[in-house]
Write an enzyme that holds these catalytic residues in place. Structure first.
Site, PDB file in Angstrom:
ATOM      1  N   HIS A 196       0.817   1.944   4.622  1.00 47.62           N
ATOM      2  CA  HIS A 196      -0.398   1.268   4.610  1.00 47.62           C
ATOM      3  C   HIS A 196      -1.182   1.716   5.485  1.00 47.62           C
ATOM      4  O   HIS A 196      -0.680   1.838   6.778  1.00 47.62           O
ATOM      5  CB  HIS A 196       0.522  -0.013   4.260  1.00 47.62           C
ATOM      6  CG  HIS A 196       0.810  -1.429   4.849  1.00 47.62           C
ATOM      7  ND1 HIS A 196       2.187  -1.281   5.391  1.00 47.62           N
ATOM      8  CD2 HIS A 196      -0.511  -1.202   5.967  1.00 47.62           C
ATOM      9  CE1 HIS A 196       2.271  -1.515   6.578  1.00 47.62           C
ATOM     10  NE2 HIS A 196       0.717  -2.265   6.964  1.00 47.62           N
ATOM     11  N   ALA A 197      -2.426   1.065   5.160  1.00 51.29           N
ATOM     12  CA  ALA A 197      -3.100   0.641   6.104  1.00 51.29           C
ATOM     13  C   ALA A 197      -3.870  -0.697   5.729  1.00 51.29           C
ATOM     14  O   ALA A 197      -3.899  -1.122   4.301  1.00 51.29           O
ATOM     15  CB  ALA A 197      -4.375   1.947   5.809  1.00 51.29           C
TER      16      ALA A 197
END
Length: 133
Positions: free
Chosen positions: A50-51
């Site tokens: 994820h970011a």
């Protein structure tokens, strides 16, 4: 330009052992609003993927090791976290993955914000669209 930004901090010690100190806005580049850690992760179970839109983090292996991949949508870099006196900074809008956790790994993460699910980008294609916009 490298995606890997190390945060070095002083460790103090004597014959009793070592003491590492991370302080909000002193040797970390942000206010620390959340601290969490990963442990007991199996070597073949990757984490992350994820970011964050706004959140910044600093990750340190206080025990053991793991491999981290950082990706800004244009380039990817890999780093091994295996020293308790070195942090890697994870800036906003950096896709990150953790792999190859050693059996004794404890990965400590300092975060600039409280948990907010709406700040996560969990789909890689969505991430690529947002960084190219």
């Amino acid at each position: 330009m490298s995606l890997v930004k190390w945060i070095d901090f002083q460790c103090h010690g004597d014959d009793r052992g070592q003491l590492g100190v991370l302080e909000s806005n002193q040797n970390t580049p942000f206010d620390i609003r959340r601290v969490y850690y990963l442990f007991g992760t199996k070597a073949d179970v990757p984490r992350g993927f994820h970011a964050h839109k706004q959140l910044e983090q600093a990750a340190i292996c206080v025990a053991g090791s793991c491999r981290m991949i950082l990706d800004d949508g244009k380039q990817k870099e890999e780093v091994c976290l295996d020293r308790p006196d070195k942090c890697v900074r994870i800036e906003k809008m950096i896709w990150h993955e953790m792999h190859d956790f050693s059996k004794d790994c404890v990965l400590l993460v300092l975060a600039s914000e409280h948990y907010d699910e709406s700040d996560y980008i969990r789909n890689y294609q969505d991430f690529l669209q947002q960084v190219s916009a």
